[in-house]
Design a protein around this motif. Structure first.
Motif: not given
Length: 386
Positions: A298-304, A282-287, A239-245
Motif C-alpha cells: 500500500c502506497d505510503a508516499g512519494l508515488d510508491g 522520510l517523505s521530506s528527506a527522500l523527495a 539517521p532518521l530511522i535510528i531516532k524515530a520512536p
C-alpha cells in the motif's frame, strides 16, 4: 462484496479433500512439502481425493485441521461452540477450498463461491503501486502455468531489475558493499541501542530493547528506490530511522541479488503511529529520488517510494512456522485463485478477476493493497516463509 463477517452461513468440509497426518508421508515427501517447519507446527495435510490434478496439497494448522474434522457434518458458522473465526478467516478458508459454503441451497467453494458472493465490479487501482500489482497478476496469468508454488514465485519476484553483466563481477559486489557500509552513519556499529546481524544477503539491525510481540502482526515500511539510488537513500534514511520512536529494526540489501529486488530496504515498526510518523519524515528527506516500487503493498508516499504491508502474526492457534511475510501471504492466495480459474476454464481478465476475488475474501482491499483486518495464517501447497 457481500461480507461473511456479520452473516451466519452453513459450511461443511470440502468432501474432495481428505485430512492426513505427517506420519502418512515418506520423509522425502514431508521435506518437499513443509521444508524445515517443525512437525509440531503442522496440524494436518489436506490431500485431493481425485489426484494432484484437482488441487494443491494444503498444510494447515491444528485449529484448521480440527475445524475440517468437525465440519464434516454441515455446521453453522460463526458458532459459539467453535473457535471464533472472522469473516475474512472464513472467506480465506472458502477461497482456499478447505470449506464449502451453502448458497441458494447448494454447497460451493473456491472462486465459484466467491463469485456468487461478489456484488458489483472490482474497484479500479488507486495509484501507481496498485496498477503495478494488477500488471503482475496479468503477467502471471499469461504464462499459463498450473503449479501454484511456481505462480506464487513469479508474482513475488515481479518487477525485479535485470542484473547487468558488470554487476555480476566480484569487483562490483565488493564495491557495492563498500558503498552500503559508507552510507551507514558513523558510529552505528558501536551504538549500544542496536544489534547488527550478519544475515547475508541482507544487512540487518534490530533495536536491542525492542519488545517483539508474536501475537501481533508486524508492520513493515518498504523503501524502494532504484538500485543506483539505494546507497544515497540509505544514507538519507538511517539517521532518521535510528531516532524515530517505535522502530523494531530494519534490513537492507547486501548483495546484488537483493539490490535488484523491489523490496530491497525494509523497516519494521511497532505501531501504526510509528509508520505514519516515519513515512512523514522520510517523505521530506527522500523527495526526488527515482522510484522502483513494491507490488502488492500500500502506497505510503512519494508515488510508491514508500509503502507498507502487514506481516501476519503468530499465536498459539497459528504456529510460527505457518506464518508468512505480507507479500508471500498475498501472492500465495493470488496464485491459488489463478490455479482455480484455469481449472474452471477461465483465462485473461476473468481469471485475473477470480484471483482478486480470492484475495478480497481473505481481507485485502485490492484497490489499495492494504489489509482490511489482520491476515490469518493458513498455507496452501508448501509452507514457504520469508
Amino acid at each position: 462484496m457481500r461480507t461473511l463477517a456479520t452473516d451466519r452461513h452453513l459450511y461443511r468440509s470440502n468432501p474432495r479433500y481428505v485430512l492426513r497426518g505427517l506420519d502418512d508421508l515418506k520423509r522425502s515427501q514431508r521435506q518437499a512439502l513443509i521444508g524445515s517447519s517443525p512437525s509440531s507446527a503442522i496440524g494436518g495435510l489436506l490431500f485431493p481425493l481425485d489426484g494432484a490434478d484437482h488441487g494443491s496439497i494444503k498444510a494447515v494448522s491444528a485449529p484448521t485441521a480440527s475445524l475440517f474434522q468437525q465440519a464434516a457434518v454441515p455446521t453453522w458458522l460463526p458458532s459459539p461452540l467453535l473457535p471464533a473465526l472472522s469473516g475474512e478467516e472464513l472467506g480465506d478458508l472458502v477461497g482456499a477450498e478447505v470449506l464449502e459454503i451453502q448458497i441458494t441451497g447448494r454447497f460451493v467453494t473456491g472462486i465459484e463461491a466467491l463469485t456468487e458472493l461478489a456484488h458489483g465490479p472490482l474497484e479500479p487501482p488507486d495509484g501507481r503501486l496498485a496498477a503495478l500489482s494488477l500488471k503482475a497478476i496479468a503477467y502471471a496469468e499469461s504464462l499459463g502455468l498450473r503449479a501454484q508454488a511456481v505462480i506464487a514465485e513469479r508474482l513475488y519476484s515481479f518487477h525485479q531489475v535485470a542484473i547487468r553483466g558488470e554487476w555480476r563481477t566480484a569487483e562490483y559486489g565488493d564495491a557495492f558493499r563498500a558503498r552500503m557500509s559508507h552510507a551507514m552513519p558513523h558510529g552505528l556499529g558501536s551504538d549500544p541501542r542496536w544489534i547488527e546481524f550478519g544475515q547475508r544477503p541482507w544487512r540487518v539491525h534490530r533495536r536491542r530493547d525492542a519488545q517483539l510481540r508474536a501475537d501481533r502482526p508486524t508492520i513493515k515500511l518498504y523503501i524502494s528506490p532504484t538500485p543506483d539510488n539505494l546507497a544515497d537513500v540509505v544514507a538519507a534514511s538511517i539517521p532518521l530511522i535510528i531516532k524515530a520512536p517505535g522502530i523494531v529494526g530494519w534490513k537492507v540489501a547486501d548483495t546484488v541479488d537483493t539490490m535488484v529486488r523491489p523490496d530491497k530496504f525494509m523497516v519494521y515498526l511497532a505501531s501504526w503511529q510509528a509508520v505514519q510518523d516515519l513515512a512523514g519524515e522520510l517523505s521530506s528527506a527522500l523527495a526526488g529520488f527515482d522510484v522502483h516500487g513494491v507490488p502488492f503493498t500500500c502506497d505510503a508516499g512519494l508515488d510508491g517510494l514508500l509503502s507498507w504491508g502487514l506481516d501476519p502474526a503468530s499465536s498459539p492457534d497459528e504456529p510460527e512456522a505457518l506464518v508468512d511475510s505480507w507479500r508471500t501471504w498475498v501472492t500465495t492466495r493470488l496464485a491459488g485463485g489463478l490455479v482455480q480459474a484455469r481449472q474452471a476454464g477461465l483465462i485473461g481478465g476473468q481469471a485475473q478477476a477470480a484471483a482478486l476475488h480470492r484475495l478480497r475474501a481473505a481481507g485485502v482491499d485490492t484497490s489499495t493493497w492494504q489489509p482490511v483486518t489482520r491476515p490469518i495464517s493458513t498455507s496452501e501447497g508448501s509452507a514457504v516463509c520469508r
